[in-house]
Design an enzyme around this catalytic site. Sequence first.
Site: not given
Length: 212
Positions: A40, A44, A128
């Site tokens: 993943e 960011r 998640k």
Amino acid sequence: MDFFDKAERAGIIPVVVIDDASDAVDTARALLAGGISFMEITLRTACAPEAIRLVKENVPEMTVGAGTVLSLKAARTAIEAGASFIVSPGFVPEVADYCVTTSIPYIPGCVTPTEIIAAINKGFDVVKFFPASVYGGIKAIKELASVFRSIKFLPTGGINGDNLEDYIKEPYIAAIGGSWVCPAKLIASNNFEEITARAKDAVGKIRAVREG
Ligand code: 3PG
């Protein structure tokens, strides 16, 4: 086998922060060498879409997705770059709707019953759970799982080689995630051997728990 079955079988989706897109392919190959075929790449950093594109084009055995997807715009950018799945730290309804419409696997972040119910009502069955260590860890997930029996969890946040067994041994854990396998520091210093070693360690522990 669909994405969720494959991810569950793998048991681990490392969270990856790439500061320089030119490190993405080596990072993907280092994970693969350690037996991990999911990653993943978090949105960011500015280069994240380019990193996703490079992995998708150069490392076909790696299933690369985008993390920290906070908006529909970001989801579109990630999918255009080649992301095979989308992960958010929270529940983002616009992203959920878009992923349902386009059949892109989406893992929304949900830690409260209300958020989990929102995910269930949109048809999701894997969420998640972040930051796991702060929101009660496996104890909290166990309580939620006893109520929401159709849901499996992808805990991240504070998981590492020393505590992953506490999570992965439970049947309601789809897979675990986290940055410890390939932290930004190891990537930036091009210490790909250590990334492979950490991947092997995690894969070995997951296998031992599941087969033991
Ligand atoms: C995430 O995006 O899931 C977190 O950054 C993972 O947390 P960790 O760095 O504690 O593994």
